[in-house]
Design a protein around this motif. Structure first.
Motif, short mmCIF file in Angstrom:
data_model
loop_
_atom_site.label_atom_id
_atom_site.label_comp_id
_atom_site.label_asym_id
_atom_site.label_seq_id
_atom_site.Cartn_x
_atom_site.Cartn_y
_atom_site.Cartn_z
N ASP A 12 15.25 34.89 76.72
CA ASP A 12 15.34 35.74 77.58
C ASP A 12 15.19 37.38 77.46
O ASP A 12 16.11 37.86 77.04
N LEU A 13 14.16 38.07 77.51
CA LEU A 13 13.73 39.23 76.67
C LEU A 13 15.08 40.11 77.26
O LEU A 13 15.18 41.48 77.73
N ALA A 14 14.61 40.22 79.06
CA ALA A 14 15.09 41.09 79.97
C ALA A 14 16.60 41.37 79.74
O ALA A 14 17.34 41.79 79.36
N GLU A 58 18.13 40.11 76.97
CA GLU A 58 18.93 40.73 75.84
C GLU A 58 18.38 42.08 75.65
O GLU A 58 19.57 42.59 74.98
N ASN A 59 17.27 42.72 76.16
CA ASN A 59 17.57 44.09 76.21
C ASN A 59 18.75 44.60 76.95
O ASN A 59 19.24 45.50 77.19
N TYR A 60 18.96 44.11 77.96
CA TYR A 60 20.38 44.80 79.02
C TYR A 60 21.62 44.33 78.12
O TYR A 60 22.51 45.36 77.83
N LYS A 95 28.39 40.33 70.82
CA LYS A 95 26.67 39.82 71.88
C LYS A 95 27.58 38.04 71.25
O LYS A 95 26.28 38.02 72.15
N GLU A 122 24.22 55.43 83.91
CA GLU A 122 23.97 54.51 83.41
C GLU A 122 25.20 53.46 83.69
O GLU A 122 24.94 52.89 83.43
N GLU A 130 21.78 44.03 74.82
CA GLU A 130 21.55 44.95 73.50
C GLU A 130 21.60 46.81 73.90
O GLU A 130 22.71 46.99 72.76
N LYS A 131 20.88 47.61 75.17
CA LYS A 131 22.16 48.36 76.00
C LYS A 131 22.92 48.50 76.06
O LYS A 131 24.02 49.75 75.71
#
Length: 211
Positions: A60-62, A64-66, A27, A172, A68-69
């Protein structure tokens, strides 16, 4: 009161604990690469304290989510010993030419044994592991002194290499171009490594050199 054998065992790093340490390292390593190589604007990052030093992480939320996944899946593969390498590829946004390839080889050093209930364990102090991780992150930052300046818009892709037997979630993850840099135009620099004594991570950066 002297610590008992049972108490000492609880302080050992298990396969799960090692997986958590390696996943967390990825991360911060990916965030450091994206910041240092200018893939995202500097304003998209904020400072946090980690490993006894200041590191930058995305706001950047997008993104961060990318990340994290991806990290959740990598954690699952680490637990089963299915993942062998993670690559962060930086690509020209316009020409799609690979410019840099940050590769992290993943080795499962300590196999689970019967004596530990099927769990690999390490007695390596966590402070020592964190010091090794700190050295890698500092080295990633220092690469700006020798990597070519990137003066064009870029994007990135994360590639994960697994054993053929790995359980890959349908729809995925897909097979993709390795985004390799032609051998005649590639320079490589081996970076530091770190080990939990359960997992060992070896790092290298390859970059396009037109000189």
């Amino acid at each position: 009161m002297a610590p008992t054998k049972q108490a000492a065992l609880r302080q050992s790093i298990t396969l799960k604990g090692s997986t958590d340490l390696v996943t967390e390292f990825f991360k911060y390593a990916v965030n450091t690469i994206l910041f240092q190589r200018g893939v995202y604007p500097a304003d998209d990052f904020h400072m946090v304290k980690k490993y006894g030093q200041t590191v930058l992480i995305t706001q950047d939320l997008a993104l961060e989510n990318y990340l994290e996944k991806i990290l959740i899946q990598i954690s699952t593969w680490l637990l089963t010993g299915a993942v062998t390498q993670l690559v962060v590829a930086i690509i020209s946004k316009d020409s799609r030419t690979p410019l840099e390839r940050w590769a992290f080889d993943i080795n499962l050093v300590e196999q689970p044994s019967q004596g530990t209930g099927g769990q690999a364990q390490s007695n390596k102090p966590e402070a020592e592991i964190q010091a090794e991780i700190r050295s890698i992150l500092k080295q990633i930052v220092s690469t700006v002194t020798f990597l070519p300046i990137i003066d064009e818009p870029t994007v990135f892709n994360i590639l994960v290499y697994t054993h053929e037997s790995a359980d890959v979630p349908a729809n995925e993850w897909v097979d993709t171009d390795p985004l390799a840099i032609e051998a005649s135009k590639s320079q490589q620099v081996k970076l530091r490594s770190f080990s939990t004594d359960v997992h060992r991570i070896e790092a290298m950066v390859s970059y396009r050199y037109e000189g």
